[in-house]
Scaffold this motif. Structure first.
Motif, PDB file in Angstrom:
ATOM      1  N   PHE A  71     -30.236 -88.536  51.734  1.00  0.00           N
ATOM      2  CA  PHE A  71     -30.715 -88.195  53.071  1.00  0.00           C
ATOM      3  C   PHE A  71     -31.792 -87.134  53.009  1.00  0.00           C
ATOM      4  O   PHE A  71     -32.815 -87.240  53.704  1.00  0.00           O
ATOM      5  N   ALA A  84     -35.473 -87.808  54.313  1.00  0.00           N
ATOM      6  CA  ALA A  84     -35.953 -87.038  55.463  1.00  0.00           C
ATOM      7  C   ALA A  84     -37.233 -86.300  55.111  1.00  0.00           C
ATOM      8  O   ALA A  84     -38.185 -86.268  55.905  1.00  0.00           O
ATOM      9  N   VAL A 135     -40.808 -86.858  57.076  1.00  0.00           N
ATOM     10  CA  VAL A 135     -41.524 -85.797  57.795  1.00  0.00           C
ATOM     11  C   VAL A 135     -42.859 -85.485  57.111  1.00  0.00           C
ATOM     12  O   VAL A 135     -43.913 -85.431  57.773  1.00  0.00           O
ATOM     13  N   LEU A 162     -33.261 -94.775  55.489  1.00  0.00           N
ATOM     14  CA  LEU A 162     -32.344 -94.127  56.442  1.00  0.00           C
ATOM     15  C   LEU A 162     -31.437 -95.163  57.102  1.00  0.00           C
ATOM     16  O   LEU A 162     -30.254 -94.908  57.334  1.00  0.00           O
ATOM     17  N   ALA A 208     -28.287 -84.659  62.286  1.00  0.00           N
ATOM     18  CA  ALA A 208     -29.311 -84.674  61.238  1.00  0.00           C
ATOM     19  C   ALA A 208     -30.312 -85.798  61.495  1.00  0.00           C
ATOM     20  O   ALA A 208     -31.536 -85.594  61.427  1.00  0.00           O
ATOM     21  N   PHE A 209     -29.790 -86.977  61.839  1.00  0.00           N
ATOM     22  CA  PHE A 209     -30.693 -88.096  62.128  1.00  0.00           C
ATOM     23  C   PHE A 209     -31.519 -87.825  63.380  1.00  0.00           C
ATOM     24  O   PHE A 209     -32.704 -88.132  63.437  1.00  0.00           O
ATOM     25  N   ILE A 257     -34.409 -85.521  62.524  1.00  0.00           N
ATOM     26  CA  ILE A 257     -35.498 -86.222  61.831  1.00  0.00           C
ATOM     27  C   ILE A 257     -36.310 -87.038  62.824  1.00  0.00           C
ATOM     28  O   ILE A 257     -37.554 -87.027  62.821  1.00  0.00           O
TER      29      ILE A 257
END
Lengths: 207, 115
Positions: free
Chosen positions: A12, A16, A20, A49, B19-20, B23
């Motif tokens: 994750f 992530a 980003v 994800l 958390a998702f 993001i």
């Protein structure tokens, strides 16, 4: 912390960061070809994800549609319109960027606050996990049948519309005179309608 | 590594929903900034794709955490992907025809309908 959850956590964090940083690169890099390839990376990370969320079908659709179709389409568009041009300077560009960045930062803070302060109804029902594809198929052919069919019609319309908008050849001629019929809006060779200085951009005739 | 990011994990070891969402919020705001500030029309389309992806991440996260049995969020995400593909095709075709007429992709010069 078990080894599985640790692996999940590391995946994750990596995904992530890719999303980003890749998104920032897409927006900020001066060369648009780099942006397009980074966009493909962002799409792949988003598919990762989805895999973390146990949605293998949507992850596959994401890779097929976004990386395979949309990104390639964007690359083709870049190749077709890639002309080196010196952009004219805009007054107070820095102020504009700063203002929009502060508005976006405020929006981000708002969204984060909503995400962290709302009492989500957790934990919800047990996730279906690997059966997700079966469930999606059942949804498509029972309660989401009408949107599914409408989406197919929408895709057909978009396909035909894209062809009509992007084409440049004359495909119909007047039966009597043999001249091109009613394609003036699409045809650059006849009259560049929107150009401010028509003399510099005349297309070669005889098309 | 474990101690650095252990605040991300829940008590049972799984990732939290937030958390998702964080993001997705970051990606959406990056997309909004790019949409406002890009001068190349292709980059505007890319920013729109970023925003659509951010929304999709949200839908998928809620589908997995809150709606685990019916997973309606995944169905919505597939519809969003479909519409995004159609939007990209039509948008790039419009861009191509615009480029043929105006010989530029600078957003500042697409001002025909601007007062």
């Amino acid at each position: 912390m078990t080894i599985a959850s640790l692996t999940q956590l590391i995946c994750f964090v990596v995904l992530a960061a890719t999303v980003v940083l890749g998104g920032l690169g897409v927006v900020l890099l001066p060369n648009i070809v780099y942006s397009a390839f980074l966009l493909g990376g962002v799409f792949l990370a988003v598919a990762g994800l989805y895999l973390l969320l146990n949605a293998s079908f949507v992850a596959a659709a994401q890779v097929l549609v976004y990386v395979g179709a949309v990104n390639v389409l964007i690359l083709f568009a870049i190749m077709l319109v890639n002309k080196r041009e010196d952009l004219s300077a805009i007054p107070s560009l820095g102020l504009r960027r700063f203002l929009s960045a502060s508005v976006c930062a405020g929006l981000l803070l708002l969204l984060l606050r909503v995400a962290f302060t709302t009492a989500w109804p957790l934990p919800g029902p047990e996730p279906v996990g690997e059966e997700a594809t079966i469930r999606i198929g059942e949804h498509f052919f029972s309660d989401y049948l009408l949107p599914f069919e409408v989406a197919s019609v929408l895709l057909l319309m978009a396909m035909i519309g894209a062809i009509v908008l992007a084409r440049r050849d004359v495909f119909s001629t007047d039966v009597i005179t043999g001249e091109p019929a009613d394609q003036g809006l699409l045809e650059k060779g006849r009259s560049p309608l929107l150009i401010e200085t028509p003399s510099t951009t005349q297309a070669p005739s005889g098309r | 590594m474990t101690s650095t990011f252990s605040w991300l994990a829940q008590a049972d070891g799984g990732l939290p929903l937030q958390a998702f969402l964080a993001i997705a919020a970051s990606l959406f705001c990056i997309g909004v900034w790019g949409l406002i500030n890009s001068r190349n029309a292709v980059r505007v389309l890319m920013s729109i794709e970023l925003m659509l992806n951010a929304v999709n991440i949200n839908l998928m996260a809620f589908s997995s955490y809150v709606d685990g049995q019916l997973i309606r969020g995944q169905v919505f995400a597939i519809f969003v992907i479909t519409v995004a593909a159609a939007e990209a095709a039509v948008g790039l075709a419009i861009l191509l025809s615009l480029y043929r007429n105006r010989e530029t992709v600078d957003m500042e010069r697409f001002n025909l309908l601007r007062w």
